[in-house]
Design a protein around this motif. Sequence first.
Motif, PDB file in Angstrom:
ATOM      1  N   ILE A 284      40.906  33.146  40.344  1.00 35.96           N
ATOM      2  CA  ILE A 284      41.332  32.923  38.963  1.00 35.96           C
ATOM      3  C   ILE A 284      42.838  33.115  38.867  1.00 35.96           C
ATOM      4  O   ILE A 284      43.373  34.153  39.275  1.00 35.96           O
ATOM      5  N   ALA A 285      43.508  32.112  38.323  1.00 33.94           N
ATOM      6  CA  ALA A 285      44.963  32.192  38.163  1.00 33.94           C
ATOM      7  C   ALA A 285      45.349  32.768  36.815  1.00 33.94           C
ATOM      8  O   ALA A 285      46.341  33.488  36.697  1.00 33.94           O
ATOM      9  N   GLU A 286      44.570  32.470  35.771  1.00 31.11           N
ATOM     10  CA  GLU A 286      44.992  32.865  34.428  1.00 31.11           C
ATOM     11  C   GLU A 286      43.800  32.898  33.493  1.00 31.11           C
ATOM     12  O   GLU A 286      42.878  32.090  33.595  1.00 31.11           O
ATOM     13  N   VAL A 287      43.814  33.869  32.571  1.00 31.52           N
ATOM     14  CA  VAL A 287      42.830  33.958  31.487  1.00 31.52           C
ATOM     15  C   VAL A 287      43.595  34.100  30.181  1.00 31.52           C
ATOM     16  O   VAL A 287      44.538  34.891  30.088  1.00 31.52           O
ATOM     17  N   ARG A 288      43.204  33.321  29.194  1.00 34.06           N
ATOM     18  CA  ARG A 288      43.819  33.403  27.869  1.00 34.06           C
ATOM     19  C   ARG A 288      42.749  33.497  26.796  1.00 34.06           C
ATOM     20  O   ARG A 288      41.669  32.912  26.936  1.00 34.06           O
ATOM     21  N   ILE A 289      43.062  34.225  25.731  1.00 32.49           N
ATOM     22  CA  ILE A 289      42.194  34.302  24.552  1.00 32.49           C
ATOM     23  C   ILE A 289      43.023  33.902  23.346  1.00 32.49           C
ATOM     24  O   ILE A 289      44.034  34.537  23.044  1.00 32.49           O
ATOM     25  N   ASN A 290      42.611  32.814  22.710  1.00 24.33           N
ATOM     26  CA  ASN A 290      43.368  32.239  21.590  1.00 24.33           C
ATOM     27  C   ASN A 290      44.829  32.016  21.969  1.00 24.33           C
ATOM     28  O   ASN A 290      45.750  32.306  21.209  1.00 24.33           O
ATOM     29  N   GLY A 291      45.023  31.507  23.178  1.00 18.99           N
ATOM     30  CA  GLY A 291      46.360  31.165  23.635  1.00 18.99           C
ATOM     31  C   GLY A 291      47.161  32.316  24.194  1.00 18.99           C
ATOM     32  O   GLY A 291      48.210  32.095  24.808  1.00 18.99           O
ATOM     33  N   GLU A 292      46.689  33.561  24.028  1.00 16.00           N
ATOM     34  CA  GLU A 292      47.435  34.725  24.512  1.00 16.00           C
ATOM     35  C   GLU A 292      46.944  35.118  25.900  1.00 16.00           C
ATOM     36  O   GLU A 292      45.741  35.285  26.129  1.00 16.00           O
ATOM     37  N   LEU A 316      38.812  31.492  21.271  1.00 14.45           N
ATOM     38  CA  LEU A 316      38.701  30.557  22.381  1.00 14.45           C
ATOM     39  C   LEU A 316      39.161  31.247  23.660  1.00 14.45           C
ATOM     40  O   LEU A 316      40.320  31.637  23.791  1.00 14.45           O
ATOM     41  N   VAL A 317      38.225  31.422  24.596  1.00 15.63           N
ATOM     42  CA  VAL A 317      38.512  32.039  25.888  1.00 15.63           C
ATOM     43  C   VAL A 317      38.733  30.921  26.906  1.00 15.63           C
ATOM     44  O   VAL A 317      37.882  30.040  27.058  1.00 15.63           O
ATOM     45  N   MET A 318      39.856  30.953  27.595  1.00 16.30           N
ATOM     46  CA  MET A 318      40.198  29.910  28.560  1.00 16.30           C
ATOM     47  C   MET A 318      40.463  30.561  29.911  1.00 16.30           C
ATOM     48  O   MET A 318      41.090  31.612  29.996  1.00 16.30           O
ATOM     49  N   ALA A 319      39.959  29.922  30.987  1.00 15.92           N
ATOM     50  CA  ALA A 319      40.193  30.397  32.344  1.00 15.92           C
ATOM     51  C   ALA A 319      40.667  29.232  33.207  1.00 15.92           C
ATOM     52  O   ALA A 319      40.140  28.120  33.100  1.00 15.92           O
ATOM     53  N   VAL A 320      41.663  29.504  34.048  1.00 13.75           N
ATOM     54  CA  VAL A 320      42.211  28.495  34.951  1.00 13.75           C
ATOM     55  C   VAL A 320      42.108  29.029  36.374  1.00 13.75           C
ATOM     56  O   VAL A 320      42.483  30.179  36.635  1.00 13.75           O
ATOM     57  N   ASN A 321      41.576  28.193  37.295  1.00 11.57           N
ATOM     58  CA  ASN A 321      41.501  28.635  38.684  1.00 11.57           C
ATOM     59  C   ASN A 321      42.792  28.315  39.422  1.00 11.57           C
ATOM     60  O   ASN A 321      43.718  27.718  38.865  1.00 11.57           O
ATOM     61  N   ALA A 323      43.360  26.197  41.564  1.00  5.46           N
ATOM     62  CA  ALA A 323      43.565  24.762  41.758  1.00  5.46           C
ATOM     63  C   ALA A 323      44.039  24.070  40.487  1.00  5.46           C
ATOM     64  O   ALA A 323      44.271  22.861  40.473  1.00  5.46           O
ATOM     65  N   GLY A 324      44.151  24.832  39.394  1.00  2.00           N
ATOM     66  CA  GLY A 324      44.638  24.261  38.143  1.00  2.00           C
ATOM     67  C   GLY A 324      43.549  23.734  37.237  1.00  2.00           C
ATOM     68  O   GLY A 324      43.838  23.194  36.169  1.00  2.00           O
ATOM     69  N   ARG A 325      42.266  23.890  37.625  1.00  2.00           N
ATOM     70  CA  ARG A 325      41.167  23.433  36.775  1.00  2.00           C
ATOM     71  C   ARG A 325      40.909  24.458  35.673  1.00  2.00           C
ATOM     72  O   ARG A 325      40.931  25.671  35.907  1.00  2.00           O
ATOM     73  N   MET A 326      40.623  23.987  34.473  1.00  2.00           N
ATOM     74  CA  MET A 326      40.480  24.863  33.311  1.00  2.00           C
ATOM     75  C   MET A 326      39.137  24.631  32.628  1.00  2.00           C
ATOM     76  O   MET A 326      38.660  23.503  32.535  1.00  2.00           O
ATOM     77  N   VAL A 327      38.522  25.715  32.164  1.00  2.00           N
ATOM     78  CA  VAL A 327      37.352  25.637  31.294  1.00  2.00           C
ATOM     79  C   VAL A 327      37.593  26.575  30.116  1.00  2.00           C
ATOM     80  O   VAL A 327      38.432  27.482  30.182  1.00  2.00           O
ATOM     81  N   SER A 328      36.876  26.349  29.040  1.00  2.00           N
ATOM     82  CA  SER A 328      37.012  27.212  27.864  1.00  2.00           C
ATOM     83  C   SER A 328      35.639  27.504  27.287  1.00  2.00           C
ATOM     84  O   SER A 328      34.684  26.741  27.471  1.00  2.00           O
ATOM     85  N   LYS A 329      35.562  28.620  26.596  1.00  2.00           N
ATOM     86  CA  LYS A 329      34.316  29.039  25.964  1.00  2.00           C
ATOM     87  C   LYS A 329      34.649  29.722  24.651  1.00  2.00           C
ATOM     88  O   LYS A 329      35.602  30.504  24.584  1.00  2.00           O
TER      89      LYS A 329
END
Length: 705
Positions: A284-292, A316-321, A323-329
């Motif tokens: 995991i490269a990055e995790v954001r919640i509501n953009g933060e 909105l919870v966002m995670a980026v691996n 490789a740069g792929r992103m998903v949100s929940k």
Amino acid sequence: MKKHFLRIGVCCLCFFVFGLPDTVCGAPTKVLINIVEEQGDTSSAAMIKSSEMLIARELLKHNLEVMTSDDIAPREGLSEKDVKSARAGSMTELRKAAAFNGAAFILSAKARTVVSEEDVLNMKMNKAVTSFSYRIVGTAGGSAVDMDSLSFSSASRSPEDAAHGTYQKLSADIAQRVKDKLPAQLSAQESKKLAGYRASVTPKPPPKPKEPPAPAATPASPAPPAMTVAQAPTGDNAETTTAPKAGDGPEIVILNPPPTRGFMPVSRVKELKIEGMAMDPSGIAEVRINGEKVGHDSQGRFEHPVALRPGENRFLVMAVNTAGRMVSKEVAVDRDKDADPPDVVLLRPSVTRGFQVALKPDVKKTIVEGIVKDDSDLLFLRVNNADVAVSDTGHFQHELAVTDATRTISIEAADIYGNITRKSLEVARGDDAWVETPTGPGQTPGGPTVKPVLWGLAIGVSKYSSSAIDLRYADQDAMKLEKFFTAQAGKSFSEVHFKTLINEQVTRNSIIEGITRHLGMAAPDDIIFLFVAGHGIKHRQSGSYYFMPSDADFDTVLAKGLRMSDFEESIKILSNNVHKIIVAMDTCHSGALEVGMRSGGGASEDLAAAINEASGLYILSASKAGEVSMESDQFKLDPKFPGHGAFTFALVEAMRGDADYDKDGYVSVNEMFQFVARQVPRITKGQQHPYFRMQGTDLPLVGIQ
């Protein structure tokens, strides 16, 4: 002549670099807006779509070019099916549609509006809440520029007006966010990327058929023409992915709030900690919640505190691996409706210490001005039964006609949940005015000749079960304040009932008992003074603030510490029965182990902010967030006490008379704080700045003998 050649050369360069006449160097940024309904919406689709036009109108004011979903039309490379998918929110088709129309960015959002009818103060009101989850995506690269999940509410007699009110609020807010994130004009590099992406999704012309071979030859079966398939961009809408696969992107698992079956979790607290895990084989490269951006460990675990507003909250919870792929929940939490009344702060007219408004006999009108604050939308604000407009910032101003029959100025404010605040101030004119009323020793200006009764409780802990965290003068501060107020019996107060708890006497139960039983004997018109000094700690896991009694340490704080919510509940009970309560806090953070310092760490200001304000509640804290609260043997008030904290030292000096700025023979709470606010930074060389909050009008505290 050379200047003309230069201009022609620049224009030609832009044309040949980008290859498209509608992608001009320095052209205004164009945004495609597409908003879809989220499941559970109770308003019409037309009203949801109207938000596109409202946002577009706001963006045009910011000199951005816009297009909406209605502008997406079939063309070569964009079929009817593609148009339908784009309007449904498919990011792949939205990017293609944006590229073909010269839009460098896409605002893609889901909106959900729920309208409910409520009976508020015998009036039928409709409340609308619109949840809005959005992403701003670059057309060429497919990467997310910004994302967030917001909520907007409005109330009206008409359900349509209530819903429209939320759209007006969100359109202005979202347009400002888009403006802040996007450039006003595209750079040459951005224009080139957009042109390149457009070329990549434009269908290639079919190859020309080859001449048929000579009849004598027996050709092999020709291979079918190769089909060019565009690779899915990295910024595709992760919400359309049915399940995470290898290479598709991370998997997000939410641990708190716990998952529910078919209904939204409900919370009664104002703050919630979102906890979860983001998992991906590549890392995991990055995790954001509501953009933060939020921190995560090597296993992908993350946690982040969020504030909850009354009603529905969406995150909105966002995670980026890697490789740069992103998903949100999306995480949705419903907080119980607001139960606190609006807070009204009066700016004009001036209120005397006798809780009166003094006006000259010839005054025919006066301005009533103030600020009203509430966690929810206001239903009304009235001054002497006249409705008064309130600005978005809570400011109100009303011109009130004054006659001989005007005896009071009454202010009423109610929110959409029916919580109401009422303030009533007596109008004194001429000889009846407070400014004309003579005062004498021991008489509160403008008040009754009977002196008030003081109920005091001072708590100070210097000696702890672990000597490593001992302080020097917290107990001395408590004893000095008891001595000072006890000496005021028969002078400033008709009676003084003061109790002091120091060191081993201070336990969680003894604090609660002192507040509820001792201070609980105060009558409505009495004055309560509560002082607390010692260590405090903000628990790392729960995020809750605890005051540490003498028998508590870092390992037992959950079992033996005084939690903020318990302290708050005790103050709330007191404020329901007593009109004038003064709370003075000199607490510390667990990291302060240095002799001579009580580290602030934000605890004092957090504590003051956490106590629910009530009429006549005055909160004084020793230091602001991030500061240290000093104590030293240099801060001596008399020989019997070896030293004090800087806050207590200045507090007693103020009440002794140094804070009597208007020379009326009395020190009020406001004068006391003004003195402390000036003196403490001086004696601590700028290391400490006290913090003050007041609900109500100024209160005369002690008389100068």
